[in-house]
Design a protein around this motif. Structure first.
Motif, PDB file in Angstrom:
ATOM      1  N   THR A 113       0.855  -1.180   0.000  1.00 25.07           N
ATOM      2  CA  THR A 113       0.000   0.000   0.000  1.00 25.07           C
ATOM      3  C   THR A 113       0.889   1.228   0.000  1.00 25.07           C
ATOM      4  OG1 THR A 113      -1.907  -1.021   1.090  1.00 25.07           O
ATOM      5  CG2 THR A 113      -1.695   1.359   1.272  1.00 25.07           C
ATOM      6  N   VAL A 114       0.742   2.039  -1.030  1.00 27.38           N
ATOM      7  CA  VAL A 114       1.459   3.308  -1.118  1.00 27.38           C
ATOM      8  C   VAL A 114       0.511   4.384  -0.585  1.00 27.38           C
ATOM      9  CG1 VAL A 114       2.668   4.935  -2.620  1.00 27.38           C
ATOM     10  CG2 VAL A 114       2.767   2.469  -3.089  1.00 27.38           C
ATOM     11  N   HIS A 115       0.719   4.778   0.651  1.00 27.17           N
ATOM     12  CA  HIS A 115      -0.183   5.764   1.261  1.00 27.17           C
ATOM     13  C   HIS A 115       0.058   7.156   0.692  1.00 27.17           C
ATOM     14  CE1 HIS A 115      -1.932   3.134   4.359  1.00 27.17           C
ATOM     15  NE2 HIS A 115      -0.756   2.519   4.319  1.00 27.17           N
ATOM     16  N   HIS A 116       1.327   7.506   0.483  1.00 24.48           N
ATOM     17  CA  HIS A 116       1.681   8.758  -0.181  1.00 24.48           C
ATOM     18  C   HIS A 116       3.115   8.618  -0.676  1.00 24.48           C
ATOM     19  CE1 HIS A 116       3.301   9.442   3.896  1.00 24.48           C
ATOM     20  NE2 HIS A 116       4.230  10.124   3.277  1.00 24.48           N
ATOM     21  N   LEU A 117       3.505   9.517  -1.541  1.00 28.90           N
ATOM     22  CA  LEU A 117       4.854   9.507  -2.091  1.00 28.90           C
ATOM     23  C   LEU A 117       5.662  10.640  -1.475  1.00 28.90           C
ATOM     24  CD1 LEU A 117       3.833   8.809  -5.758  1.00 28.90           C
ATOM     25  CD2 LEU A 117       5.141   7.261  -4.296  1.00 28.90           C
ATOM     26  N   CYS A 141      -3.396   1.884  -3.548  1.00 28.17           N
ATOM     27  CA  CYS A 141      -3.325   3.271  -3.087  1.00 28.17           C
ATOM     28  C   CYS A 141      -4.638   3.617  -2.397  1.00 28.17           C
ATOM     29  CB  CYS A 141      -3.084   4.231  -4.245  1.00 28.17           C
ATOM     30  SG  CYS A 141      -1.459   4.057  -5.023  1.00 28.17           S
ATOM     31  N   VAL A 142      -4.572   4.555  -1.464  1.00 24.83           N
ATOM     32  CA  VAL A 142      -5.781   4.931  -0.721  1.00 24.83           C
ATOM     33  C   VAL A 142      -6.524   6.077  -1.390  1.00 24.83           C
ATOM     34  CG1 VAL A 142      -5.012   4.026   1.495  1.00 24.83           C
ATOM     35  CG2 VAL A 142      -4.389   6.362   0.843  1.00 24.83           C
ATOM     36  N   SER A 143      -6.005   6.573  -2.510  1.00 26.43           N
ATOM     37  CA  SER A 143      -6.708   7.597  -3.282  1.00 26.43           C
ATOM     38  C   SER A 143      -6.299   7.483  -4.738  1.00 26.43           C
ATOM     39  CB  SER A 143      -6.383   8.999  -2.760  1.00 26.43           C
ATOM     40  OG  SER A 143      -4.994   9.260  -2.872  1.00 26.43           O
ATOM     41  N   ALA A 144      -7.167   7.970  -5.621  1.00 28.43           N
ATOM     42  CA  ALA A 144      -6.862   7.942  -7.051  1.00 28.43           C
ATOM     43  C   ALA A 144      -5.715   8.874  -7.393  1.00 28.43           C
ATOM     44  CB  ALA A 144      -8.112   8.318  -7.845  1.00 28.43           C
ATOM     45  N   ALA A 145      -5.583   9.984  -6.642  1.00 27.93           N
ATOM     46  CA  ALA A 145      -4.507  10.937  -6.919  1.00 27.93           C
ATOM     47  C   ALA A 145      -3.136  10.285  -6.760  1.00 27.93           C
ATOM     48  CB  ALA A 145      -4.629  12.151  -6.001  1.00 27.93           C
ATOM     49  N   VAL A 146      -2.955   9.493  -5.708  1.00 28.42           N
ATOM     50  CA  VAL A 146      -1.674   8.819  -5.511  1.00 28.42           C
ATOM     51  C   VAL A 146      -1.493   7.719  -6.557  1.00 28.42           C
ATOM     52  CG1 VAL A 146      -0.260   7.491  -3.905  1.00 28.42           C
ATOM     53  CG2 VAL A 146      -1.636   9.391  -3.068  1.00 28.42           C
ATOM     54  N   ALA A 147      -2.566   7.027  -6.910  1.00 26.27           N
ATOM     55  CA  ALA A 147      -2.471   6.017  -7.965  1.00 26.27           C
ATOM     56  C   ALA A 147      -2.026   6.647  -9.280  1.00 26.27           C
ATOM     57  CB  ALA A 147      -3.811   5.314  -8.129  1.00 26.27           C
ATOM     58  N   THR A 148      -2.499   7.853  -9.553  1.00 29.15           N
ATOM     59  CA  THR A 148      -2.086   8.561 -10.766  1.00 29.15           C
ATOM     60  C   THR A 148      -0.600   8.907 -10.700  1.00 29.15           C
ATOM     61  OG1 THR A 148      -4.299   9.472 -11.116  1.00 29.15           O
ATOM     62  CG2 THR A 148      -2.465  10.633 -12.157  1.00 29.15           C
TER      63      THR A 148
END
Length: 363
Positions: A113-117, A141-148
């Motif tokens: 899980t990548v919570h944030h970068l 990822c916990v949000s689409a923004a981080v997945a992007t």
């Protein structure tokens, strides 16, 4: 399924809160769940009780030698956790790491899980961060923004599974407990996460100066801040700047788990000026408590909070929006915030994780 969730600490950081809540929700669906972590400083348990349906493996991690650098501590953390976990790897259908340290400890044999970068300057941290992105065989990822961000930066296709929130804990606090905090602190703006660069602490300090000119009776209260990383230099800068500005925020440090919901619920506004986030769990808890929320204007926070939050970019903007949150009663926004928080359940997160795990084990 036999599932191992791995974290790096027993302390109340966002990723650890996520790990425990997810573990308990997965266990409630009938999964066989074990949480692995490092017990730093003699810790033999987590910052809160954990449902006995979840097995705990807390690997002793003694203090290092005097003068141990952050990089050396990172390398030692990875080695100690990896050595302890290695004999048990084959026992699990799913090995799921929640941070870069635990992902490095188990190598490419995990889901991450990548919570944030982040962008680290310490070489060991930078290497840990990069390997924990490229080596795992699957990502959440916990949000689409981080997945992007993952897709744009590394070409990685990650599943998006938002956080849950302990809605009832923050929505149903005791009135006497809230009154105790107000008696102790008066009117206050709260932030949770401590004093560190990623949390935008210096910007919040500057904003507080502007805010005080219009609201001299309002205090800035800072809770939390337990971290593996060394932010002493930043903390010194923050304290020096506070002295220059002539302000004295209330720095509570780590707050007992049982006291945190009422501290949040008693606040007049919640500030969340983070420069990097993956979801904003503490901010979602504030919405559950019905507290007006002001956040940094980031794509991820626009995605997660939408019309339930007020957005700001500069310290001046932050002060203006906090002032509005303090003076403009907005029942519709408050209701929308509670409704949003109530929709983010750990039960839903657990079901979505199970569905994702099954796509991997069926291959």
């Amino acid at each position: 399924m036999k599932i191992a969730l791995l974290s790096y600490s027993t302390k109340p950081r966002g990723g650890v809160v996520h790990t425990l809540a997810l573990a308990e929700a997965l266990a409630a669906t009938g999964q066989d769940v074990t949480v692995w972590t490092l017990g730093r400083g003699g810790d033999s348990g987590f910052f809160r009780p954990v449902d006995p349906a979840v097995r705990l493996r807390i690997v002793p991690f003694p203090d290092g030698p005097d003068g141990e650098t952050v990089g050396e501590r990172i390398r030692r953390s990875i080695a100690v956790l990896g050595e302890a976990f290695e004999p048990f790897t084959a026992r699990y259908d799913i090995v799921h790491a929640q941070d870069c340290i635990s992902a490095n400890a188990v190598g490419g044999r995990c889901i991450r899980t990548v919570h944030h970068l982040d962008h680290f300057t310490t070489p060991e941290l930078a290497a840990c961060h990069e390997l924990a992105i490229v080596e795992p065989y699957a990502h959440i990822c916990v949000s689409a923004a981080v997945a992007t961000e993952l897709a744009d930066g590394w070409g990685i296709d990650a599943a998006v599974i938002p956080n849950g929130v302990a809605f009832d804990r923050f929505a149903g606090t005791d009135s006497a407990d809230r009154a105790n905090w107000r008696s102790r602190l008066g009117r206050y703006v709260l932030t949770v996460g401590g004093i560190e660069p990623r949390k935008g602490s210096l910007d919040l300090l500057e904003a507080y100066v502007y805010l005080r000119s219009a609201h001299p009776d309002v205090r800035l209260v800072i809770a939390g801040g337990e971290t593996l990383f060394d932010y002493r230099d930043y903390r010194v800068r923050w304290e020096a700047r506070a002295a220059e500005l002539g302000v004295e925020p209330v720095v509570l440090g780590e707050v007992a788990e049982s006291d945190l919901p009422s501290l949040v619920a008693a606040a007049d506004a919640f500030a969340f000026p983070s420069l990097k986030e993956g979801f904003g769990l503490a901010a979602m808890e504030a919405l559950a408590a019905g507290v007006p929320l002001v956040v940094r204007d980031l794509p991820v926070l626009r995605e997660v909070f939408g019309a339930t939050a007020r957005f700001a970019t500069t310290p001046q903007d932050l002060a203006v929006e906090l002032g509005r949150a303090l003076t403009d009663d907005d029942p519709a926004r408050r209701t929308a915030g509670r409704d949003l928080a109530a929709r983010h359940t750990w039960e839903t997160a657990a079901r979505n994780h199970c569905d994702f795990y099954r796509t991997l084990t069926s291959q």
